[in-house]
Design a protein around this motif. Sequence first.
Motif, PDB file in Angstrom:
ATOM      1  N   CYS A  66      38.473 -26.805   3.870  1.00  0.00           N
ATOM      2  CA  CYS A  66      39.302 -25.975   4.742  1.00  0.00           C
ATOM      3  C   CYS A  66      40.294 -26.862   5.482  1.00  0.00           C
ATOM      4  CB  CYS A  66      38.427 -25.216   5.738  1.00  0.00           C
ATOM      5  SG  CYS A  66      39.354 -24.211   6.920  1.00  0.00           S
ATOM      6  N   ARG A  67      41.577 -26.669   5.227  1.00  0.00           N
ATOM      7  CA  ARG A  67      42.638 -27.471   5.833  1.00  0.00           C
ATOM      8  C   ARG A  67      43.063 -26.808   7.149  1.00  0.00           C
ATOM      9  NH1 ARG A  67      45.417 -30.670   2.332  1.00  0.00           N
ATOM     10  NH2 ARG A  67      47.456 -30.045   3.126  1.00  0.00           N
ATOM     11  N   GLU A  91      39.131 -30.350   7.198  1.00  0.00           N
ATOM     12  CA  GLU A  91      40.069 -31.465   7.246  1.00  0.00           C
ATOM     13  C   GLU A  91      41.255 -31.091   8.120  1.00  0.00           C
ATOM     14  OE1 GLU A  91      42.969 -34.149   4.345  1.00  0.00           O
ATOM     15  OE2 GLU A  91      41.905 -32.415   3.543  1.00  0.00           O
ATOM     16  N   VAL A 147      44.748 -31.423   8.924  1.00  0.00           N
ATOM     17  CA  VAL A 147      45.901 -31.945   8.186  1.00  0.00           C
ATOM     18  C   VAL A 147      47.161 -31.996   9.043  1.00  0.00           C
ATOM     19  CG1 VAL A 147      45.024 -31.235   5.937  1.00  0.00           C
ATOM     20  CG2 VAL A 147      46.407 -29.636   7.269  1.00  0.00           C
ATOM     21  N   SER A 204      52.181 -29.100   5.215  1.00  0.00           N
ATOM     22  CA  SER A 204      50.741 -29.342   5.024  1.00  0.00           C
ATOM     23  C   SER A 204      49.987 -28.143   4.479  1.00  0.00           C
ATOM     24  CB  SER A 204      50.111 -29.773   6.353  1.00  0.00           C
ATOM     25  OG  SER A 204      50.289 -28.762   7.334  1.00  0.00           O
ATOM     26  N   PRO A 264      48.219 -25.418   5.761  1.00  0.00           N
ATOM     27  CA  PRO A 264      46.835 -25.317   6.223  1.00  0.00           C
ATOM     28  C   PRO A 264      46.200 -23.975   5.870  1.00  0.00           C
ATOM     29  CG  PRO A 264      48.334 -24.917   8.034  1.00  0.00           C
ATOM     30  CD  PRO A 264      49.189 -25.352   6.875  1.00  0.00           C
ATOM     31  N   ASP A 265      44.878 -23.945   5.862  1.00  0.00           N
ATOM     32  CA  ASP A 265      44.131 -22.705   5.622  1.00  0.00           C
ATOM     33  C   ASP A 265      43.903 -21.944   6.916  1.00  0.00           C
ATOM     34  OD1 ASP A 265      43.629 -23.109   2.767  1.00  0.00           O
ATOM     35  OD2 ASP A 265      42.355 -24.770   3.418  1.00  0.00           O
ATOM     36  N   LYS A 297      38.678 -18.697   7.504  1.00  0.00           N
ATOM     37  CA  LYS A 297      38.897 -19.266   6.177  1.00  0.00           C
ATOM     38  C   LYS A 297      38.424 -18.310   5.087  1.00  0.00           C
ATOM     39  CE  LYS A 297      39.546 -22.418   2.917  1.00  0.00           C
ATOM     40  NZ  LYS A 297      38.923 -21.752   1.744  1.00  0.00           N
TER      41      LYS A 297
END
Length: 214
Positions: free
Chosen positions: A2-3, A28, A30, A46, A48-49, A119
């Motif tokens: 999961c970003r 993570e 990011v 980036s 992200p999630d 997420k």
Amino acid sequence: MCRIAILENYSLFCSGIRPILDKITEFEVVTEAKQLTEFVALIKKSNPDVIIIDVIHCDQDGILPVKKIRSKTTKTPILLVISKEYSEYFENYIALGVNGLLCNSSNPADLVDAVKTLKNGGDYFPQKVWILLKEYLRSKRIDIVPERSTSKLLTSRELDILKLFCKGYTYKEIANNLNISPRTVETHKKNISTKLNVRSTAEMVEYAVHNNLT
């Protein structure tokens, strides 16, 4: 994996968030920024999630950052870190498409649970948030006459499920309470949302409060 992207303007607070997230192997971070302009540019790169915003230290009570971010990414779930003093803005946050609200007094496990929930495509509005939202809505409620009686719109089981959602119960807790499966709860919620013409759990609860169903 999961970003995660974090926007906050108070380094001491953020130092409490990232270590919690860094302990989770599937998380993570990011992107991390203090300024909105920089943050918007970074999240585009980036991808992200989940986006986390500390609205307590943001401009315009977090409204401007959410608007700016939503103009660039309509699907990435947003989690706001708030305090009870921001309850008057909960409606605005929800209307702007925020997916979760987390009180700054919450424990680390709540933060992890919130990120995982977003997420996986869910909303994160814990009982504490519902209580604050309902108190605010009731304080400013005016008499609203629905176009049709809610009792005629919803079945008795749907009304039971609506009331439990208003208490902040999860799908699993509602299922256990009513001796049905979580999947059945999900089906009932979809039917309730369709009948009431609402798009989210938050809007569903707001409808219930305005119509004195809680």
